[in-house]
Scaffold this active site. Structure first.
Site, PDB file in Angstrom:
ATOM      1  N   GLU A  35     -19.666  10.234  -5.472  1.00  0.00           N
ATOM      2  CA  GLU A  35     -20.843   9.523  -4.965  1.00  0.00           C
ATOM      3  C   GLU A  35     -20.777   8.027  -5.270  1.00  0.00           C
ATOM      4  OE1 GLU A  35     -23.711   8.611  -2.951  1.00  0.00           O
ATOM      5  OE2 GLU A  35     -23.912  10.784  -3.231  1.00  0.00           O
ATOM      6  N   GLY A  36     -21.093   7.230  -4.253  1.00  0.00           N
ATOM      7  CA  GLY A  36     -21.143   5.779  -4.438  1.00  0.00           C
ATOM      8  C   GLY A  36     -19.831   5.186  -4.883  1.00  0.00           C
TER       9      GLY A  36
ATOM     10  N   ASP B 120     -14.578  -0.527  -6.375  1.00  0.00           N
ATOM     11  CA  ASP B 120     -14.371   0.869  -6.016  1.00  0.00           C
ATOM     12  C   ASP B 120     -13.722   1.575  -7.200  1.00  0.00           C
ATOM     13  OD1 ASP B 120     -13.455   3.334  -4.808  1.00  0.00           O
ATOM     14  OD2 ASP B 120     -13.564   2.350  -2.853  1.00  0.00           O
TER      15      ASP B 120
ATOM     16  N   ARG C 223     -12.963   5.041  -7.004  1.00  0.00           N
ATOM     17  CA  ARG C 223     -12.493   6.347  -6.543  1.00  0.00           C
ATOM     18  C   ARG C 223     -11.018   6.567  -6.851  1.00  0.00           C
ATOM     19  NH1 ARG C 223     -14.529   6.039  -0.461  1.00  0.00           N
ATOM     20  NH2 ARG C 223     -13.986   3.870  -0.883  1.00  0.00           N
TER      21      ARG C 223
ATOM     22  N   LYS D  26      -6.880   5.625   1.328  1.00  0.00           N
ATOM     23  CA  LYS D  26      -6.567   7.041   1.519  1.00  0.00           C
ATOM     24  C   LYS D  26      -5.206   7.204   2.207  1.00  0.00           C
ATOM     25  CE  LYS D  26     -11.445   8.380   1.833  1.00  0.00           C
ATOM     26  NZ  LYS D  26     -12.536   8.865   2.721  1.00  0.00           N
TER      27      LYS D  26
END
Length: 418
Positions: A288-289, A328, A330, A357
């Site tokens: 999330e986020g 970020d 992630r 990605k």
């Protein structure tokens, strides 16, 4: 309720305080019995061979259930009839210790592989569960009405529901492998994990003999459209959407980002690919986020809307960094692991514009044939800031990237309107 609990607290943070691990883990072994089971139970600390506990962040709710008397702490799960509804693997990638470092490739087979140990009382639990379901979504019914999707009776049912095979995956981190993936020393990674979790897991720094960590974070859910065997079949095509959680858009339809429209597009593409004889896959990661959390995300929303000139693509990432300290979190380096678990070597249609990605997947050895952007007509008006900023930052686009004039114009609501 009998809890079989004494008042004595047994510390497990020092290797000299107990006997050697009864079930050592040898990460990367092709034979799951030689590899060893993942044991994160706290009911019998003598059997634990991991840091952390099963259930990740949900272990705290389990603690509340035990404290309130609703759950017996020595309760063992009854795993009868819980086996996977389809066969996944084994695949060659499972025995490559560098290929999969963030999940247990044998996690869905634990009850079967270690049935003898479980029968003897060892608390071994699956970290992956595989089931079947049907999706009922208004957008899919609309796609059928507009003839973008067709009813075939098997994948798309007569009532418009879509049949899927889905798997829930809890994270299982191999600490040496994680360190290598991020090009840091294992000692540094262990110390940082210990410090940034407020010292919650002292074994990270005091138990170098334990290589596996069950982190208190969200996991991953995958949705397979069509025959799961097609995912690893080089003779069949695959459409794939890797999606990071966005509760506001995915569930409630917030229009400040493109998350739900892109998720729906990914599902549609996956269904069409499956209907053509290939397979479709949606990977849903709980990040999330941008893995900064929803509170941080909402603070950033306020900062973006209230800055001088209103919401702007030119300052989209800057506002996040001002609040969170990083744009970020992630770190997509771990994301391809689930694709390798499924035996995937090629993605024919990748439903994503993300350069991070794409780079992570291709860098891990998986070929991507075609990248599919979100159509302009699916982008909400208030999400133009996001999409323009991302294109300028390197996201894939079949058209020219936004100019400097595009990035400095106000495209969101002004402060007065907000």
């Amino acid at each position: 309720m009998s809890t079989n609990r004494s008042s004595h607290i047994r510390l497990t943070s020092h290797p000299g305080a107990q006997a050697p691990v009864r079930f050592p883990i040898r990460w990367g072994e092709a034979d799951p019995r030689k590899r060893g089971p993942i044991i994160g139970t706290v009911a019998n600390a003598a059997d634990r061979n991991t840091i952390g506990t099963h259930g990740g962040s949900y272990s705290l709710y389990r603690a509340l259930a035990v404290s309130s008397g609703a759950l017996n702490p020595i309760q063992r799960p009854d795993l009868r009839n819980t086996s996977p509804v389809v066969t996944i693997g084994p695949h060659p990638q499972w025995s490559d210790p560098a290929r999969i470092v963030s999940l247990d490739p044998f996690g869905h087979m634990a009850a079967e592989i270690f049935a003898k140990e479980i029968a003897e009382g060892v608390d071994i639990r699956p970290t992956i569960a595989i089931t079947k379901a049907r999706l009922t979504m208004a957008e899919l019914h609309e796609a059928i009405r507009l003839e973008r999707l067709s009813i075939d009776g098997e994948i798309v049912r007569e009532n418009g529901d879509v049949s899927v095979t889905k798997a829930a995956i809890d994270p299982v981190w191999h600490i040496p492998g994680i360190a290598a993936r991020f090009s840091v020393s294992e000692e540094q990674l262990r110390r940082t994990l210990f410090e940034q979790t407020g010292g919650m897991y002292p074994e990270l720094v005091t138990r170098p003999d334990l290589d596996v960590f069950l982190p208190p974070i969200g996991g991953t859910t995958i949705y397979i459209f069509g025959d799961p065997a097609a995912l690893s079949d080089p003779g069949r095509t695959l459409a794939c959407r890797v999606h990071d959680e966005c509760n506001g858009s995915d569930v409630f339809g917030s229009d400040i980002c493109t998350c739900r429209p892109y998720l729906i597009q990914g599902i549609e593409e996956a269904v069409r690919e499956a209907q053509k004889g290939g397979a479709g896959l949606v990977v849903y990661n709980r990040k999330e986020g941008r893995a900064l959390g929803e509170v941080t995300k909402f603070l950033v929303y306020n900062a973006r809307k209230r800055q001088e000139g209103g919401d702007q693509a030119a300052t989209y990432f800057e506002r996040t960094e001002c609040v969170a300290g990083v744009q970020d979190a992630r770190f997509q380096q771990l994301m391809p692991d689930v694709l390798h678990w499924l035996g995937i070597r090629r993605i024919d249609r990748f439903i994503s514009m993300s350069d991070m990605k794409y780079d992570a997947i291709t860098g891990s050895g998986i070929e991507i044939v075609e990248r599919v952007p979100i159509p302009e007509e699916l982008i909400p008006s208030d999400a133009r800031v996001e999409i323009d900023a991302k294109k300028a930052a390197g996201y894939f686009s079949p058209t020219a990237r936004p100019s400097s004039d595009d990035l400095t114009r106000t495209v969101g609501r002004s402060l007065e309107k907000y």
